[in-house]
Scaffold this active site. Structure first.
Site, short mmCIF file in Angstrom:
data_model
loop_
_atom_site.label_atom_id
_atom_site.label_comp_id
_atom_site.label_asym_id
_atom_site.label_seq_id
_atom_site.Cartn_x
_atom_site.Cartn_y
_atom_site.Cartn_z
N LYS A 60 76.44 6.41 -90.72
CA LYS A 60 75.15 5.70 -90.63
C LYS A 60 74.08 6.68 -90.17
O LYS A 60 74.13 7.21 -89.05
CB LYS A 60 75.29 4.55 -89.62
CG LYS A 60 74.03 3.75 -89.35
CD LYS A 60 73.86 2.64 -90.34
CE LYS A 60 72.78 1.65 -89.97
NZ LYS A 60 73.28 0.46 -89.30
N CYS A 116 72.28 5.59 -83.13
CA CYS A 116 71.66 4.54 -82.32
C CYS A 116 70.47 5.10 -81.55
O CYS A 116 70.60 6.10 -80.84
CB CYS A 116 72.65 3.94 -81.33
SG CYS A 116 71.84 2.75 -80.26
N THR A 163 67.43 1.96 -87.19
CA THR A 163 66.05 1.57 -86.87
C THR A 163 65.18 2.77 -86.51
O THR A 163 65.67 3.81 -86.09
CB THR A 163 66.06 0.56 -85.70
OG1 THR A 163 66.81 1.13 -84.63
CG2 THR A 163 66.67 -0.75 -86.11
O1 RRO Z 1 72.66 -1.76 -79.76
C1 RRO Z 1 71.57 -1.26 -80.09
O2 RRO Z 1 70.60 -1.20 -79.31
C2 RRO Z 1 71.34 -0.70 -81.43
C3 RRO Z 1 72.24 0.10 -82.11
BR1 RRO Z 1 73.96 0.45 -81.48
C4 RRO Z 1 71.87 0.69 -83.33
O3 RRO Z 1 72.62 1.44 -83.98
N1 RRO Z 1 70.64 0.43 -83.79
C5 RRO Z 1 69.76 -0.35 -83.14
O4 RRO Z 1 68.63 -0.55 -83.59
N2 RRO Z 1 70.13 -0.92 -81.95
#
Ligand code: RRO
Length: 298
Positions: free
Chosen positions: A164, A130, A192
């Site tokens: 992931k 994340c 992302t």
């Molecule tokens: O919750 C988020 O801000 C988030 C997560 Br956990 C993730 O794995 N990827 C992302 O783009 N946002």
């Protein structure tokens, strides 16, 4: 029929974690959602050991051919998930994959043990990538940390463990190799890409957190390249994602070696995108031009 680690699936299109709220969708579409569920498996939003409120707004910002999010992992925590969400997600007509994230190995272990023990859960995705949580170490940025995490978690369950990957390092393939060495069953990519935007009205960062993660069609060629690099490095099945918006996009990822594809940002625009892409994919895979295109890509 496609399958992932022995889990049979009706088609190769699943959702990207955190991009489709199946509980909210059920409230809007009612049981119609169960009759025509858009994905062949459902991946939950990532859960953490304790509840989290997530980041302050503004959390989402549209960009050309994409969006930046800094949601910050809001969730009910393990207990809240097990008591409130899991019974509802278990009613979905497809296998359930639960995404988990923690800041250390023992907390990861607590999550995996509790979640994988539930018969409603088919597999666990380990979110080590994340971009929006400032916990110090991002496990998935370092191959040695990833391998050590898998070595801790592997003995805890026989259910598939999916890692992931982050796209925000020079060599995601090295992390995939470490995940495989540690005993992972599959790898999903990409999460992302770290990104920022400035609000032209204020001249300040558009997102309250200052930065976030970019997704959508803008990232697709990057995702595809990372998938190809990972495909060349490991034997594990791969779940490919990053800006997939059509069957033709999905066909590219399958041609590059993905076993399954996941749809994320496109579901915000069209909540039925999963079904549409699965149907388009069938056509794309049965037509000669698609085969030629697939061959060209290898
Ligand atoms: O919750 C988020 O801000 C988030 C997560 Br956990 C993730 O794995 N990827 C992302 O783009 N946002």
């Amino acid at each position: 029929m496609p399958e992932l680690c022995g889990i049979e699936l009706a088609h190769p299109v699943i959702n990207a974690s955190g991009t489709y709220d199946a509980i909210a969708a059920r409230k809007v579409f009612g049981d119609e959602l169960l009759e025509a569920f858009p994905f062949s498996a459902f991946v939950s939003k990532t859960i953490t050991p304790e509840p989290r409120a997530g980041n302050a707004p503004q959390r989402i910002w549209e960009t050309p051919a994409g969006m930046i999010n800094s949601i910050g992992l809001p969730n009910k925590g393990l207990e809240g998930f097990l008591v409130q969400d899991l019974p509802q997600l278990a009613e979905l007509p497809v296998p359930l994959i639960v995404s988990v994230m923690a800041t250390g190995r023992s907390e990861f272990a607590r999550l995996v043990e509790a979640v994988a023990a539930r018969e409603e859960v088919a597999a666990v995705e380990l979110n080590v990538s994340c971009p929006n949580v400032h916990s110090g170490l991002i496990v998935g940025e370092q191959p040695a940390e990833t391998e050590a995490l898998l070595e801790t978690l592997r003995p805890l369950t026989q259910k598939p463990l999916i890692v992931k990957l982050t796209p925000n390092i020079a060599s995601p393939d090295a992390v995939a190799v470490a995940a495989e060495a540690g005993g992972a069953d599959a790898v999903s990519l990409i999460n992302t890409l770290k990104a920022s935007a400035i609000d032209p009205a204020t001249g300040a960062p558009a997102l309250a957190a200052g930065h976030g993660g970019l997704s959508g069609p803008a990232v697709r060629p990057i995702a595809l390249q990372q998938l190809r690099a990972v495909r060349a490095a490991v034997e594990l099945p791969l779940i490919g994602m990053g800006g997939i918006s059509s069957g033709a996009d999905a066909a590219e990822f399958l041609a590059a070696g993905a076993a399954l594809v996941a749809v994320g940002t496109e579901s915000f625009r069209d909540p039925r995108a999963g079904s549409r892409i699965a149907k388009e994919l069938e056509t794309a895979m049965s037509g000669a031009p698609a085969r030629v295109r697939a061959l060209d890509l290898q």
